[in-house]
Design an enzyme around this catalytic site. Structure first.
Site, PDB file in Angstrom:
ATOM      1  N   GLU A  28      47.592  38.806  36.677  1.00 28.75           N
ATOM      2  CA  GLU A  28      48.857  38.368  35.780  1.00 28.75           C
ATOM      3  C   GLU A  28      50.282  38.256  36.313  1.00 28.75           C
ATOM      4  O   GLU A  28      50.970  37.417  35.870  1.00 28.75           O
ATOM      5  CB  GLU A  28      49.063  39.483  34.503  1.00 28.75           C
ATOM      6  N   ASP A  62      39.637  42.347  28.513  1.00 27.45           N
ATOM      7  CA  ASP A  62      39.142  43.630  28.214  1.00 27.45           C
ATOM      8  C   ASP A  62      39.074  43.961  26.665  1.00 27.45           C
ATOM      9  O   ASP A  62      40.060  44.621  26.195  1.00 27.45           O
ATOM     10  CB  ASP A  62      39.945  44.785  28.770  1.00 27.45           C
ATOM     11  N   ASP A  64      40.480  38.694  39.437  1.00 31.42           N
ATOM     12  CA  ASP A  64      41.028  39.615  38.181  1.00 31.42           C
ATOM     13  C   ASP A  64      42.534  40.062  38.616  1.00 31.42           C
ATOM     14  O   ASP A  64      42.836  39.781  39.908  1.00 31.42           O
ATOM     15  CB  ASP A  64      40.265  40.894  38.443  1.00 31.42           C
TER      16      ASP A  64
HETATM   17  O1  MIG Z   1      41.960  47.878  35.776  1.00 30.39           O
HETATM   18  O2  MIG Z   1      37.421  45.620  38.126  1.00 30.39           O
HETATM   19  O3  MIG Z   1      39.247  42.835  33.076  1.00 30.39           O
HETATM   20  O4  MIG Z   1      36.610  42.791  33.767  1.00 30.39           O
HETATM   21  O5  MIG Z   1      35.608  45.309  35.103  1.00 30.39           O
HETATM   22  C1  MIG Z   1      40.716  47.113  35.590  1.00 30.39           C
HETATM   23  C2  MIG Z   1      37.561  46.254  37.029  1.00 30.39           C
HETATM   24  C3  MIG Z   1      40.273  46.076  36.379  1.00 30.39           C
HETATM   25  C4  MIG Z   1      39.693  44.465  34.576  1.00 30.39           C
HETATM   26  C5  MIG Z   1      38.766  43.573  34.267  1.00 30.39           C
HETATM   27  C6  MIG Z   1      37.314  44.014  34.095  1.00 30.39           C
HETATM   28  C7  MIG Z   1      36.940  44.799  35.174  1.00 30.39           C
HETATM   29  C8  MIG Z   1      38.117  45.705  35.844  1.00 30.39           C
HETATM   30  N1  MIG Z   1      39.490  45.298  35.979  1.00 30.39           N
END
Ligand code: MIG
Length: 516
Positions: free
Chosen positions: A249, A322, A246
């Site tokens: 980006e 999200d 995650d």
């Molecule tokens: O700032 O890890 O898209 O699936 O549950 C949020 C917490 C960070 C974003 C991800 C989401 C995940 C969440 N993350």
């Protein structure tokens, strides 16, 4: 038409239909010219723009903020062949472990251990099939990657093996940010060997994410990818079967991302972040995939990533980030998965039910019905508004949800074969109608119907309280899955949509293997 699209990987929490740019950067588009299908892949990782008739009517243009004007023109003439050749160029996936095509359950976050064990028990007690449980950031010790919070999870190995005995695989999330903490070995190793990114003016780059102030591995350096791969040893020894990447980006809380002039190795061709930004997430996923392979003892790896550049399909599946618990977002997820699939990334899915907010029982049920036909099938939610397990809704919804997850499993041989075809010749698993019959102009305007593989067409129900829906069937003959009625294609029909029926049609003459 009349749109300009920007590619600059962005953590676009709660995005909408018009959000631009989003998480993924795939500089590829397809077109039809006098019914000849073609594709253009712009092989450039800088910030990129595609303009379809916005700047000038009847003109299409694309450009980037740096790099070479290197692009590939792919002549179909069939759009399906454009898709296949695009993956010939950018890569095809390996077959995933079969369980990864089952149903996944996730939430931000399931903890402590007792909660995870109860979750597993509930699935089995209620006889709702599920293969995978995802652990979000709260399993870690203060969000330090590759560690466990020993209060919440005192014996992870035992928990993971007990889950395994009940038929569950465990997946953990890993973010790129490494906490600045002199007592943390990953931090110390990274600093010692120069594995983290530097700022343009020299010092190590810092940014705040979940653990607080962090450094960030330079995944463009092959030595860093090798190092990152070895960090998975402990988790794999704990029995972890797959990894979720995650925030790649890369996302930083206050500034959005790295400064443009941050330094990167780029496989020995040093450059700034301008050139790296869009490919950073894919390279992280590559290192993550390779790490699992080092320790998985010849078992297949499974990775899921939020950010991606063209070619990511060689290493990972993706989810669409999200989204919101709204009907609008069910439609968006449908379109996103079709487009990703046409762009080489068939192994895609959305957070079923929506990440932000709470769906009602009907929306959740309809979303499950659609996602049965998406290669990656996972319920996930932010957890802000209570839980979102299938049994959180009224019994009438739970029963339909169970039946559809069962259908997913009945169809697994078909889905797995469809994946094999994708892995072998790059055929997209999810097909918009224009891929099926590009000579049928009606197909250009249909966004909701899609095929999974050669023989199954579905039309997700995307509105509340409707008892029927218009469905366009492409050329050929189709059987209505619900009543075996044989219908001629190239026409729009009205299909019934009681809660337990999403329109499903089977191509006449097809053989669809079912399993119990
Ligand atoms: O700032 O890890 O898209 O699936 O549950 C949020 C917490 C960070 C974003 C991800 C989401 C995940 C969440 N993350």
């Amino acid at each position: 038409l009349n749109t300009r699209r920007e590619l600059w990987g962005t953590d676009c929490y709660g995005y909408g239909n018009d959000t631009d740019a989003v998480y993924k950067n795939i500089p590829f588009y397809m077109g039809l010219h006098k019914n000849v299908g073609y594709g253009v892949f712009f092989d450039n990782t800088f910030r990129t723009f595609f303009d379809f008739g916005k700047e000038r009517k009847n003109a299409c243009s694309f450009w980037a903020q740096g790099g070479e004007m290197r692009y590939y023109f792919i002549n179909g003439p069939k759009l399906m062949d454009v898709c296949r050749r695009y993956t010939f160029l950018t890569g095809r996936p390996e077959l995933p472990p079969k369980w990864a095509l089952g149903y996944h359950q996730s939430k931000w976050s399931y903890y402590p251990e007792s909660t995870v064990r109860n979750l597993a028990k509930e699935f089995r007690n209620r006889k709702i099939p599920c293969d995978v449980i995802h652990l979000d950031i709260d399993y870690m010790d203060g969000f330090r990657c590759f560690t466990w919070d020993k209060k919440r999870f005192p014996n992870p190995k035992k928990m993971v093996s007990d889950l395994k005995a009940q038929g569950f695989k465990s997946i953990v999330i890993i973010d790129p940010g490494i906490k600045i903490d002199k007592k943390y070995s990953v931090y110390n190793e990274g600093v010692k060997h120069g594995y983290f990114c530097n700022r343009g003016d020299g010092p190590l780059l810092k940014g705040s994410v979940w653990p607080g102030e962090c450094h960030f591995p330079d995944f463009t350096n092959p030595k860093v990818r090798d190092w990152w791969a070895t960090l998975y040893k402990g988790l794999i020894e704990d029995g972890i079967a797959g990894v979720w990447n995650d925030m790649n980006e890369p996302a930083i809380f206050e500034d959005g991302s790295f400064p443009f002039d941050a330094r990167h190795d780029y496989d020995g061709h040093p450059c700034t972040h301008r050139k790296v930004h869009n490919v950073y997430g894919s390279l992280m996923a590559q290192a993550t995939c390779e790490g699992q392979k080092l320790y998985l003892d010849n078992k297949r790896a499974f990775t899921i990533t939020r950010s991606a550049y063209a070619g990511v399909q060689r290493f990972a599946s993706v989810w669409t980030g999200d989204n919101l618990a709204t009907w609008e977002h069910l439609k968006i997820a449908n379109i996103q998965c079709q487009r990703l699939s046409a762009s080489g990334i068939s192994f895609a899915g959305s957070d079923v039910g929506g990440f932000i907010g709470s769906p009602n029982g009907e929306l959740y049920t309809r979303w499950i019905q659609m996602a049965v036909f998406h290669p990656f099938f996972r319920t996930h939610s932010s957890g802000d508004n209570g839980d979102k397990e299938p049994w959180m809704f009224d019994e009438k919804y739970v029963n339909v949800v169970r039946t559809y997850i069962e259908l997913r499993y009945q169809l697994l041989p078909y889905i797995y074969s469809t994946f094999w075809q994708y892995a072998t010749d790059g055929s997209p698993m999810i097909r918009s109608l224009n891929l099926v019959d590009q000579s049928d102009s009606e197909s250009y305007f249909r966004e909701e119907e899609f095929l999974l593989g050669n023989n199954i067409l579905v039309a997700p129900v995307s509105a509340e309280g409707i008892s029927s829906k218009k469905v366009y069937l492409p050329k050929g003959k189709w059987y209505n899955y619900w009543n075996d009625e044989l219908i001629k294609g190239k026409q729009e029909i009205e299909a019934n949509t009681p809660l337990d029926q999403m329109p499903i049609f089977i191509k006449a003459g097809a053989v669809i293997p079912f399993q119990p």
